[in-house]
Structures are given as C-alpha cells and as structure tokens.
Enzyme design. Sequence first.
Site, mmCIF file in Angstrom:
data_model
loop_
_atom_site.group_PDB
_atom_site.id
_atom_site.type_symbol
_atom_site.label_atom_id
_atom_site.label_comp_id
_atom_site.label_asym_id
_atom_site.label_seq_id
_atom_site.Cartn_x
_atom_site.Cartn_y
_atom_site.Cartn_z
ATOM 1 N N ASP A 91 0.967 0.554 3.497
ATOM 2 C CA ASP A 91 -0.261 1.397 4.054
ATOM 3 C C ASP A 91 0.050 2.737 3.123
ATOM 4 O OD1 ASP A 91 -2.484 2.340 5.250
ATOM 5 O OD2 ASP A 91 -1.637 2.442 7.044
ATOM 6 N N ASP A 148 -6.619 0.743 0.950
ATOM 7 C CA ASP A 148 -5.165 1.382 1.023
ATOM 8 C C ASP A 148 -4.246 0.771 1.769
ATOM 9 O OD1 ASP A 148 -6.723 1.745 3.125
ATOM 10 O OD2 ASP A 148 -6.052 3.883 3.787
ATOM 11 N N GLU A 149 -4.576 -0.440 2.080
ATOM 12 C CA GLU A 149 -3.416 -1.373 2.809
ATOM 13 C C GLU A 149 -3.528 -2.566 2.508
ATOM 14 O OE1 GLU A 149 -3.785 -1.792 7.148
ATOM 15 O OE2 GLU A 149 -5.657 -0.549 7.204
#
Length: 378
Positions: free
Chosen positions: A22, A122-123
Amino acid sequence: MNSFDDGLLPKNDTHRKIIHLDMDAFYASVETRDHPELKNKALVIGQDPRNYHGHGVVATANYIARQYGVHSAMPSIKALRLIPKNKLVFMSPDFKKYHSVSAEIHQLMHEITDNVQSIALDEAYLDVTENKLGVTSALQIAINLQKKIKKEIGLNCSFGVTYNKFLAKMGSEYSKPFGRTIILPEEAQQFLAKQKIAQFHGIGPKTQAKLAEMNVFTGRGLQKMHVRDLIKHFNRMGYLMAEHANGIDLSRVIPDDERNRKSIGIERSYEPSVYSEQTALTNLRNYVNDLADKLIERNFYANTVVLKIRNSDFKTVTKRRKLDHATNNPLELYDVAKDLFDPISSSFLNDGIRLLGVTATDFTEADYENMDLDLFIQ
C-alpha cells in the site's frame, strides 16, 4: 480456533505467502516528490473550495494534513477550516501522472511475480509462494521491494506479509507510513483479537453500530461469538466476519489480466456429434456449474448469459439474455441457459450438435456487505 463454529468454518490454509503493498498517501507523495518545496506543508489533493464556490472533495492528504483531522472524501471546505492558512496547500489531482507512476510500481512488482492483483492505483496483492526470484522469504521480498520503490521511484510504501489477503491488508494498514508488518499463522488470532472492529476490512459503519449494540468492539469479541449467531444477525456477512476473526480467508490472488477479462465462458466440441437432448442438457448443466465456480472464485456476479450452439453443418447460433438481477448461482444460470437452449434444441439435435457452450459476461463485483449465505441454519 476461538469461535464456536460446529464445523461450519472451513479448514484454514496457511501455506501461501501473500504481500499486500500500500503506497503511503500516494497522490500527495507523488506531488511532494515532484515539488520538494511542499515537504513541510499540509498538502491536500483536491479542489480548493475558495475557487469553486465552496465545493470540492479531498481525494487524499499528506500526513501533515492528516494530523489536523483531514481525510479522504472529506469536503474540501472542512479541510480549509481545520488547517492553518499558512500551512495549507490545495493541489488539483493529476490522474494521468498518478497512472504513470502506478505503472512504474507495478512493473517492479511484476519483476517478482505475475500473480499481482491490483486494488487501486496505490495498492495491490502479490502471491509470492512461487516467484520469479526463487526467494523463499516473503518478508525479504517485501523489504527489497519497499527499498526499490523508494530508491527508483522516490516514494514510500507500507506492506503486510502473511498467509492470506485479509490479514495482509490489515498488516499493511497496521503500521504506516513506511510500515513493515509480518503476521505468522500462530500469531494471527492474537493479532486479530486486539484489533478494533473498524480495522476489519469490509465491516462498514452500519455493521459496526449493530455490533456495538451487541457489545462487540474488537476482534476478540467476534472470536467469542458463535458463528451461528453471527449468521443469524448478519447473514453472509456474519459468516465472513467469523472466518476473518479466526484468520481464515481462502480467496486467492487473482492476476490483473485474469480479473480484467470481459467474459468467462466454457464450450466444448463433440466428435461424434450429440443427438440426445438428455446428453446435451447434462453437458450444459456441467458447464454452468464450472462457470459458476469460476464466478464465485473471482467474486463476480453475471448480468448476461450467452448460449452458443453449432450443428454438424457448422451452422452456429449465439443467443444472449440480460438477467433481471446479477447472479453467480448455478441453478439460476442453468435455468437461463436452458431457456435459451429449448426453443432451438430440436433443429440442432436433428442435425447433431457439434459444439455447445455457455458464457457469462457483464460482470458486477459482489457487494461484501450484502451477499446471501447459502447455508441452512437450524
């Protein structure tokens, strides 16, 4: 296992090595990297309400802004009130740039394994049980990836390393920013027992409030509840909570190229051709059952069913039907497939069926809070 489950919960699988990565305050971090003068500012990514008649929503905020109570999805006007004017900087999001940076990060992940399931820019989850590096330590893989992202891309990230997706995500959120969390199988229940209910991914505010009425505020509270009581009060969600409270999540990491498929279909060619309606329907039912398994595994519901049939003269007909509601129930899928098959079955059976197939398309991802539980509770 702490919950009273009467054998309802599945046997745990702890052999896998899963990483949840993350990025830390991704959009804001990208902008701070590109604009070092913002390093000590409370940076909010979103429209400045002073320029948009008080409108706008916070997309994300850096950790300085978060110290003032600013968070994603907050009205921008509230962020303006919370942060001192000399500290606050608004910046409009640049999604083209964020997509580009995300692609760079994903490239580094794919150097390790192609079993990468993106959740957002983003993850992502990585299954490194088998990996391209031949490294057996998932923790070492995660540390090396974290360092590489910092060195080559200039951004910080946090990770969780453990044996399933649910725990891995909890781990990555446990110690941010630049966090490193490993949860071993023998530590999982103790770790979960200490977590507040709000930290359990998928348990929304309404469910949290209902659990609070039952004096359940932590993972330990969930572990003490009988799984049948959780099912009684929360249906399918209750069963998932019981699984997660006991460190169970059997869902696999589904690679992006597999998740992005627009349809899932099963078809078979016959030699010799099929002339028996019973044989054709038996085959169709088997295909639908396999298809439903694939949908359930991916957490997908289908909105459209497509039947494909070809005779010995290679005449091919494709029929489709938009469903009244999305489903991955094999009985419902079979009923639709049979309804498509029946009106044309006679002519194709007379000539012999050379190919038969069924496809699901137009997917909806299952709503975690509202899935039905297919268990008979006494």
